[in-house]
Design a protein around this motif. Structure first.
Motif, PDB file in Angstrom:
ATOM      1  N   ASN A  33       0.845  -1.315  -0.037  1.00  0.00           N
ATOM      2  CA  ASN A  33       0.142   0.035  -0.057  1.00  0.00           C
ATOM      3  C   ASN A  33       0.797   1.033  -0.012  1.00  0.00           C
ATOM      4  O   ASN A  33       0.436   2.257   0.639  1.00  0.00           O
ATOM      5  CB  ASN A  33      -0.884  -0.031   1.351  1.00  0.00           C
ATOM      6  CG  ASN A  33      -1.865  -1.243   0.981  1.00  0.00           C
ATOM      7  OD1 ASN A  33      -2.753  -1.115   0.292  1.00  0.00           O
ATOM      8  ND2 ASN A  33      -1.866  -1.754   2.058  1.00  0.00           N
ATOM      9  N   ILE A  38      -4.525   6.503   4.567  1.00  0.00           N
ATOM     10  CA  ILE A  38      -5.598   5.840   5.569  1.00  0.00           C
ATOM     11  C   ILE A  38      -6.191   6.871   6.357  1.00  0.00           C
ATOM     12  O   ILE A  38      -5.422   7.351   7.066  1.00  0.00           O
ATOM     13  CB  ILE A  38      -5.064   4.631   6.317  1.00  0.00           C
ATOM     14  CG1 ILE A  38      -4.583   3.540   5.459  1.00  0.00           C
ATOM     15  CG2 ILE A  38      -6.172   4.169   7.286  1.00  0.00           C
ATOM     16  CD1 ILE A  38      -3.796   2.430   6.622  1.00  0.00           C
ATOM     17  N   GLU A  55     -10.432   1.799   4.350  1.00  0.00           N
ATOM     18  CA  GLU A  55      -9.650   1.002   3.759  1.00  0.00           C
ATOM     19  C   GLU A  55      -8.673   1.808   3.137  1.00  0.00           C
ATOM     20  O   GLU A  55      -8.820   2.902   2.859  1.00  0.00           O
ATOM     21  CB  GLU A  55     -10.385   0.155   2.862  1.00  0.00           C
ATOM     22  CG  GLU A  55      -9.791  -0.875   2.077  1.00  0.00           C
ATOM     23  CD  GLU A  55     -10.513  -1.755   1.151  1.00  0.00           C
ATOM     24  OE1 GLU A  55     -10.375  -2.917   0.539  1.00  0.00           O
ATOM     25  OE2 GLU A  55     -11.615  -1.226   0.620  1.00  0.00           O
ATOM     26  N   PRO A  56      -7.157   1.443   2.976  1.00  0.00           N
ATOM     27  CA  PRO A  56      -6.101   2.218   2.254  1.00  0.00           C
ATOM     28  C   PRO A  56      -6.545   2.550   1.051  1.00  0.00           C
ATOM     29  O   PRO A  56      -7.028   1.769   0.300  1.00  0.00           O
ATOM     30  CB  PRO A  56      -4.956   1.250   2.348  1.00  0.00           C
ATOM     31  CG  PRO A  56      -5.214   0.231   3.417  1.00  0.00           C
ATOM     32  CD  PRO A  56      -6.622   0.213   3.553  1.00  0.00           C
TER      33      PRO A  56
END
Length: 83
Positions: A33, A38, A55-56
């Protein structure tokens, strides 16, 4: 279900305690990621920190400190250990 390894997650945090609810954003610095943000909210009460995050890479910030069965939000409660 959102699966996220907090022990594996590295990044930098930015908080804003003037907003209601208080906001916390983390820019992720790890392979899967990398560079994603986030977005989340938090509440601190003494030695307890509650953090709810999306969610990222998602830009929709949670509005309450919770996650449900089908939620893609992360909700954690952290407590400082007394020595």
């Amino acid at each position: 279900m959102l699966r996220l390894c907090l022990a594996c997650l590295k990044g930098t945090f930015k908080t804003d305690a003037t907003k209601k609810p208080k906001t916390i954003d983390m820019v992720v610095k790890e392979v899967r990621n990398d560079g994603k943000t986030i977005v989340g909210i938090y509440e601190q009460d003494g030695d307890t920190l509650k953090w709810c995050a999306a969610e990222p890479g998602t830009t929709e910030r949670p509005t309450e400190l919770s996650s449900g069965d089908r939620s893609k939000r992360l909700f954690v409660t952290l407590r400082r250990e007394k020595k």
